[in-house]
Structure formats: structure tokens, C-alpha cells
Enzyme design. Sequence first.
Site, PDB file in Angstrom:
ATOM      1  N   ASP A  26       0.829  -1.210   0.000  1.00 21.85           N
ATOM      2  CA  ASP A  26       0.000   0.000   0.000  1.00 21.85           C
ATOM      3  C   ASP A  26       0.863   1.260   0.000  1.00 21.85           C
ATOM      4  OD1 ASP A  26      -2.074  -1.782   0.300  1.00 21.85           O
ATOM      5  OD2 ASP A  26      -2.907  -0.819   2.083  1.00 21.85           O
ATOM      6  N   ASP A  27       0.226   2.336  -0.397  1.00 23.95           N
ATOM      7  CA  ASP A  27       0.738   3.716  -0.249  1.00 23.95           C
ATOM      8  C   ASP A  27       1.827   4.113  -1.241  1.00 23.95           C
ATOM      9  OD1 ASP A  27      -0.952   3.549   1.900  1.00 23.95           O
ATOM     10  OD2 ASP A  27       0.532   3.993   3.438  1.00 23.95           O
ATOM     11  N   HIS A  29      -5.771   3.097  -4.149  1.00 24.94           N
ATOM     12  CA  HIS A  29      -5.705   3.349  -2.696  1.00 24.94           C
ATOM     13  C   HIS A  29      -6.082   4.809  -2.432  1.00 24.94           C
ATOM     14  CE1 HIS A  29      -4.719   1.970   1.293  1.00 24.94           C
ATOM     15  NE2 HIS A  29      -3.698   2.781   1.462  1.00 24.94           N
ATOM     16  N   HIS A  49       4.107  -2.144   3.105  1.00 25.95           N
ATOM     17  CA  HIS A  49       4.198  -0.814   2.502  1.00 25.95           C
ATOM     18  C   HIS A  49       5.578  -0.669   1.871  1.00 25.95           C
ATOM     19  CE1 HIS A  49       1.117  -0.596   5.603  1.00 25.95           C
ATOM     20  NE2 HIS A  49       0.563   0.364   4.898  1.00 25.95           N
TER      21      HIS A  49
HETATM   22 NI    NI Z   1      -2.598   3.120   3.228  1.00 29.28          NI
END
Ligand code: NI
Length: 231
Positions: A56-57, A107, A198
Site C-alpha cells: 500500500d501507499d 488506494h 508498505h
Molecule cells: Ni494506506
Amino acid sequence: MNKVKRIIVFIGIMMIISCFFIDHQLKCALVDSSENARDLKAENNSGPKYIALTFDDGPNNTYTPLLLDGLAKRGVKATFFLIETNIEGNEALVKRMFDEGHLIGNHTATHILLTSKTEEEACREIEETNQKIYEITGTKPTYIRPPFGSWSEKLECIIPMNVILWNIDPLDWKTQNQAAIVKHVVTHARNGGIILLHDSYKTSVDAALEIVDTLTREGYTFVTADELLVD
Ligand code: NI
């Protein structure tokens, strides 16, 4: 209901209750209860074991290339849930992800808590991100990981996205400790596992590659997260 079933239901309920009181994260009850159910299912499963790495991110212009290099070397495909503001300036990296066969998901544009926004704002966050990814890859994402796992059924009516959450969370952003991340994931690994990491931290990237090597030795096959959504 026989005695064993009653005990399992009781344990499940206690886990959910303790989750609400001990861990204040939004996702806790949902994730831990499904984790419990899948653990029970996995016990009876002696066939092939599939597991997914999700990040993510990102993208992150320092660490994502290292991760892509390591995954390519190992022939492993992963899933990336991207933030639109992080895509700016990293378009080539997103193209590379796509070209190398990884699954790209949404996201949101600015990592908002979707359920705290109006439907209009929430949809704009999702649609802008889809559009940005489409401009780079020629494919519009159909999968979303809502930040903080926060999603509302109302949003599904407006934007037809498939939600992918996770069931193995080593809190990599918090520990930033390679050994701790690897240990958590390897201990909790099971067929159907969706690992949350991440790619904005070197420790997470190094851990991810070590996880691939360790779990591959244990007979796991790494797949993109969409391949695990058969239920
Ligand atoms: Ni996130």
C-alpha cells in the site's frame, strides 16, 4: 450445534470482543475474525498453498524499484495499491509495475478515510486515481483497498470496485524491523493469506523478499490478490 462448534463460536466471539477493547484500529474486528475462520479452513487443507503480497501507499521512487528488482529475480507477482499523489513523477515506475505483470489497485488520491467524506468527494478520490492509472497503463483498476479498511456499501453502488482487504498485518510501518516483519508473516502464513506491507520502507522491501524466499521453501506459491478472491 455440537460441543466443538460451540467452543469455536465462543472463541470467535471472545476474539472480536477483545479486539474492540484492546486494539483500536478500525479493521481489527473484521480482520481478526476472518483470520480465525481461515485458520480453521487451512487446517484441513493439505493441497497447494497460495498467498499474496500486497503493498500500500506507493509508489516510492527509492524503494519500489528495489522491490520490483527483487520480485522479478524471483519470478513473483505482487499487488500494489497506489495513491494518486504518489504516482505524480513516478509514472515510469507504475508502467514498469504493470509491464512486469503485477496487479495495480486503487488506494485513493490522497489516502482519505472514505467513509468520513461525502459520496461525491469519496468518488472523486477513487475516480481520479483510476483515471491516472489508466493514463499510464491503459487499464482501469477494478480493485480498491480503502485506506484504513474503511468502506461503505453505499460507495459500491456508485463505483463498481472490488474491495480487497488483508488478513496478515505485521504492522511493518510501525516496527520498521525486518526480522520482526518476517517473523510475524511467516508465523501467520496460510493458504489464502493476504499480506499487508508498505513499499515506502527499506525494511519492508527487504522483509518482503525474505518472506518470498522463506515461504517458497515452505511450499507456498505467490499470486496476485485477485486470484485469492474466489469466495
Ligand atoms: Ni494506506
